[in-house]
Design a protein around this motif. Structure first.
Motif, PDB file in Angstrom:
ATOM      1  N   LEU A  51       0.783  -1.145   0.090  1.00  0.00           N
ATOM      2  CA  LEU A  51      -0.002  -0.128  -0.109  1.00  0.00           C
ATOM      3  C   LEU A  51       0.840   1.349  -0.112  1.00  0.00           C
ATOM      4  N   ILE A  52       1.980   1.376   0.782  1.00  0.00           N
ATOM      5  CA  ILE A  52       2.733   2.355   0.828  1.00  0.00           C
ATOM      6  C   ILE A  52       4.396   2.022   1.334  1.00  0.00           C
ATOM      7  N   ARG A  53       5.244   2.555   0.851  1.00  0.00           N
ATOM      8  CA  ARG A  53       6.679   2.243   1.234  1.00  0.00           C
ATOM      9  C   ARG A  53       6.775   2.609   2.818  1.00  0.00           C
ATOM     10  N   PRO A  54       7.210   1.804   3.372  1.00  0.00           N
ATOM     11  CA  PRO A  54       7.654   1.817   5.069  1.00  0.00           C
ATOM     12  C   PRO A  54       8.429   3.425   5.183  1.00  0.00           C
ATOM     13  N   GLN A  55       9.208   3.516   4.350  1.00  0.00           N
ATOM     14  CA  GLN A  55      10.229   4.784   4.332  1.00  0.00           C
ATOM     15  C   GLN A  55       9.464   6.137   4.141  1.00  0.00           C
ATOM     16  N   ALA A  79       2.918  18.698  11.601  1.00  0.00           N
ATOM     17  CA  ALA A  79       2.227  17.810  11.168  1.00  0.00           C
ATOM     18  C   ALA A  79       0.586  18.439  10.866  1.00  0.00           C
ATOM     19  N   GLN A  80       0.511  19.334  11.795  1.00  0.00           N
ATOM     20  CA  GLN A  80      -0.905  19.982  11.827  1.00  0.00           C
ATOM     21  C   GLN A  80      -1.245  20.378  10.267  1.00  0.00           C
ATOM     22  N   GLY A  81      -0.455  21.172   9.815  1.00  0.00           N
ATOM     23  CA  GLY A  81      -0.617  21.880   8.486  1.00  0.00           C
ATOM     24  C   GLY A  81      -0.432  21.402   7.206  1.00  0.00           C
ATOM     25  N   LEU A  82      -0.062  19.926   7.296  1.00  0.00           N
ATOM     26  CA  LEU A  82       0.676  19.043   6.345  1.00  0.00           C
ATOM     27  C   LEU A  82      -0.417  18.488   5.411  1.00  0.00           C
ATOM     28  N   ASP A  83      -0.277  18.868   3.854  1.00  0.00           N
ATOM     29  CA  ASP A  83      -1.085  18.263   3.189  1.00  0.00           C
ATOM     30  C   ASP A  83      -0.472  16.857   2.789  1.00  0.00           C
ATOM     31  N   VAL A  84      -1.236  15.951   3.312  1.00  0.00           N
ATOM     32  CA  VAL A  84      -0.693  14.437   3.154  1.00  0.00           C
ATOM     33  C   VAL A  84      -0.699  14.101   1.940  1.00  0.00           C
ATOM     34  N   ALA A  85      -1.983  14.416   1.131  1.00  0.00           N
ATOM     35  CA  ALA A  85      -1.707  13.529  -0.290  1.00  0.00           C
ATOM     36  C   ALA A  85      -0.603  14.288  -0.745  1.00  0.00           C
ATOM     37  N   SER A  86      -0.295  15.545  -0.944  1.00  0.00           N
ATOM     38  CA  SER A  86       0.888  16.051  -1.696  1.00  0.00           C
ATOM     39  C   SER A  86       1.954  15.461  -1.225  1.00  0.00           C
ATOM     40  N   PHE A  87       2.128  15.358   0.066  1.00  0.00           N
ATOM     41  CA  PHE A  87       3.566  14.616   0.621  1.00  0.00           C
ATOM     42  C   PHE A  87       3.716  13.376   0.007  1.00  0.00           C
ATOM     43  N   LEU A  88       2.747  12.498   0.113  1.00  0.00           N
ATOM     44  CA  LEU A  88       2.869  11.089  -0.451  1.00  0.00           C
ATOM     45  C   LEU A  88       3.265  11.163  -1.979  1.00  0.00           C
ATOM     46  N   ALA A  89       2.433  12.128  -2.515  1.00  0.00           N
ATOM     47  CA  ALA A  89       2.808  11.994  -3.896  1.00  0.00           C
ATOM     48  C   ALA A  89       4.155  12.663  -4.132  1.00  0.00           C
ATOM     49  N   SER A  90       4.813  13.536  -3.555  1.00  0.00           N
ATOM     50  CA  SER A  90       6.031  14.029  -3.732  1.00  0.00           C
ATOM     51  C   SER A  90       7.081  12.841  -3.384  1.00  0.00           C
ATOM     52  N   GLN A  91       6.806  11.939  -2.519  1.00  0.00           N
ATOM     53  CA  GLN A  91       7.581  11.040  -2.000  1.00  0.00           C
ATOM     54  C   GLN A  91       7.647   9.810  -2.950  1.00  0.00           C
ATOM     55  N   GLY A  92       6.912   9.830  -3.948  1.00  0.00           N
ATOM     56  CA  GLY A  92       6.923   8.826  -5.000  1.00  0.00           C
ATOM     57  C   GLY A  92       5.617   7.786  -4.835  1.00  0.00           C
ATOM     58  N   ALA A  93       4.710   8.005  -4.084  1.00  0.00           N
ATOM     59  CA  ALA A  93       3.612   7.247  -4.109  1.00  0.00           C
ATOM     60  C   ALA A  93       2.936   7.390  -5.126  1.00  0.00           C
ATOM     61  N   ARG A  94       2.124   6.275  -5.827  1.00  0.00           N
ATOM     62  CA  ARG A  94       1.560   6.233  -6.894  1.00  0.00           C
ATOM     63  C   ARG A  94       0.025   6.799  -6.714  1.00  0.00           C
ATOM     64  N   ASP A  95      -0.791   7.295  -7.796  1.00  0.00           N
ATOM     65  CA  ASP A  95      -2.028   7.997  -7.387  1.00  0.00           C
ATOM     66  C   ASP A  95      -2.938   6.920  -6.743  1.00  0.00           C
ATOM     67  N   TRP A  96      -2.928   5.775  -6.920  1.00  0.00           N
ATOM     68  CA  TRP A  96      -3.793   4.788  -6.339  1.00  0.00           C
ATOM     69  C   TRP A  96      -3.606   4.810  -4.804  1.00  0.00           C
ATOM     70  N   GLN A  97      -2.445   4.805  -4.638  1.00  0.00           N
ATOM     71  CA  GLN A  97      -1.832   4.675  -3.074  1.00  0.00           C
ATOM     72  C   GLN A  97      -2.433   5.963  -2.426  1.00  0.00           C
ATOM     73  N   VAL A  98      -2.068   7.125  -2.965  1.00  0.00           N
ATOM     74  CA  VAL A  98      -2.599   8.500  -2.466  1.00  0.00           C
ATOM     75  C   VAL A  98      -4.216   8.378  -2.112  1.00  0.00           C
TER      76      VAL A  98
END
Length: 454
Positions: free
Chosen positions: A408-412, A423-442
């Motif tokens: 589902l997502i790389r542990p790193q 952490a409060q103001g973080l856009d989680v979806a954008s962060f995951l995508a910037s780290q290389g997560a695929r669209d389906w994972q996000v």
């Protein structure tokens, strides 16, 4: 953020399980000892290459593909055999080294197969070699990725073919020296079996992916791997000699590190010159022992047996005979080479000793969170609690979708996310995508993870 799209409703009891072969579970899988069309010969001439390309062009459907290397025997990692199967063309074994010397143009091969889907098991192992030869796959189906997405606990090729097709493959030469010529018949048989069932396997696994609502996930993963495997190679380790096994045993002994570095560099130079695996000239264990003991005279040097004896591999199988083919090269490099190399390292002034690179993983200012949970627990307890909450959220999704959490997502990526200061103001979806997560994972995990973050 829209709610995650589940392959089946979260917590539903009527999710389809991973499909199995239709034969009774009490039946033993049948052994496939040889390809149904017989054991093919190796194609190593231009006329043979042209004829094979014509056959592939006249055939249709997906292209089963695999490659064999001589890792552990030769210095490089190039392909020494590439094998393919396409309905209507049968199994084709190519000798890329001989064909390259004969002037074969792999663009002819690319035109012959067109935009066919390449079926490969663990494609990241083979795609770089195909790309080096000049092959250009346009579409991919990776049977290992499919198996992992479908929640299989064993996803080697033999396990997957047994699970879906009720067939177990005769596999005996995985560690062979594929640079050996001529290739024995049983080696050719082994290579052919690697592609014999991939076309049937693709059909069965595509149906299962569709039944589980994971077909789109799989296509995104295949596209990602295809781009990564055929794109630019990652940069080499910035300090390659630091990859010596167990070099951490030297601690911060800079003189010992100088010995290890000198031996590694000399071994690499000789291995490249003689086209032999570095470990067949001098083992990593011998390098570390020499660096620890620092022999300063002939008596101390002779006391380190691993520096004075030819490397011998004892696998208890036919590989032992293959390793013996390299004995003349091993004998040509005398122990005095290592002795002189060590002496030069021991004579270096302090100013010439290697400087240790910055240790460990990068810190939060460099973007990569540490892997050690002890660091999280003892130095950053708030971040550790956040990590635990996020992991629980991901594990719930993994359970509901019957997909391993690390798929589902790389542990790193998860660690990097939870290591962030704001952490409060973080856009989680954008962060995951910037780290290389695929669209389906996000799409699948970002909403749940965002809630767990706070």
């Amino acid at each position: 953020m829209p709610a995650p799209r589940w392959p089946c409703g979260p917590g539903s009891s009527d999710r389809p399980s991973v499909s199995r072969r239709t034969t009774p579970l009490t039946d033993e899988p049948r052994l496939q000892a040889e390809p149904r069309g017989g054991v093919p010969d190796v194609i190593d001439t231009l006329p043979g290459f042209h004829a094979a390309c014509d056959a592939l062009a006249a055939a249709g459907g997906s292209l089963a593909a695999d490659a064999e290397r001589a890792s552990g025997f030769r210095y490089g990692h190039e392909d020494w055999l590439v094998q393919f199967k396409r309905e209507g063309a049968g199994i084709l074994l190519f000798d890329p080294i001989a064909l390259g010397q004969a002037g074969a143009d792999w663009q002819e091969f690319n035109h012959a197969v067109g935009d066919a889907t390449w079926i490969i098991h663990d494609a990241m192992m083979d795609l770089p070699g195909f790309a080096d030869l000049g092959m250009r796959p346009m579409r991919l189906f990776d049977t290992e990725i499919a198996a992992r997405l479908l929640g299989m606990h064993r996803f080697g090729l033999a396990a997957v073919t047994e699970h879906y097709l009720g067939v177990t493959l005769a596999k005996e030469h995985s560690a062979a020296d594929w640079s050996y010529r001529p290739l024995p018949r049983d080696w050719r048989n082994y290579a052919a079996l690697d592609v014999e069932l991939l076309i049937e396997l693709e059909a069965a696994m595509r149906a299962d992916l569709k039944a589980h609502g994971k077909q789109e996930w799989a296509e995104e993963e295949f596209a990602h791997v295809l781009a990564a495997g055929t794109g630019p190679r990652p940069e080499r380790h910035p300090v390659p000699w630091m990859r010596i096994s167990h070099i951490t045993a030297l601690g911060r002994d800079r003189r010992g590190l100088a010995v290890a570095k000198a031996l590694w560099e000399k071994r690499d130079e000789l291995a490249r010159e003689h086209d032999i695996a570095p470990g067949l000239l001098l083992s990593d264990a011998a390098i570390v022992e020499a660096a620890q003991r620092k022999p300063r005279n002939a008596r101390e040097f002779r006391a380190i047996r691993s520096l004075n004896e030819r490397v011998r591999m004892h696998t208890g199988g036919e590989q032992d005979k293959m390793f013996e083919r390299y004995a003349p090269i091993q004998r040509s490099i005398k122990p005095s080479v290592w002795k002189e190399t060590i002496q030069r390292a021991l004579a270096l002034p302090d100013s010439g000793l290697p400087t240790l690179p910055r240790s460990g993983g990068r810190n939060e200012n460099e973007g990569n969170a540490p892997k050690s949970m002890r660091i999280w627990q003892t130095r950053h307890p708030a971040r550790y609690k956040r990590l635990e909450r996020v992991r629980r959220a991901i594990n719930r999704i993994a359970e509901d979708t019957r997909t391993p959490a690390d798929v589902l997502i790389r542990p790193q990526i998860v660690r990097n996310l939870c290591w962030q200061e704001d952490a409060q103001g973080l856009d989680v979806a954008s962060f995951l995508a910037s780290q290389g997560a695929r669209d389906w994972q996000v799409r699948l995990i970002s909403a749940s993870v965002a809630r767990a973050m706070v």
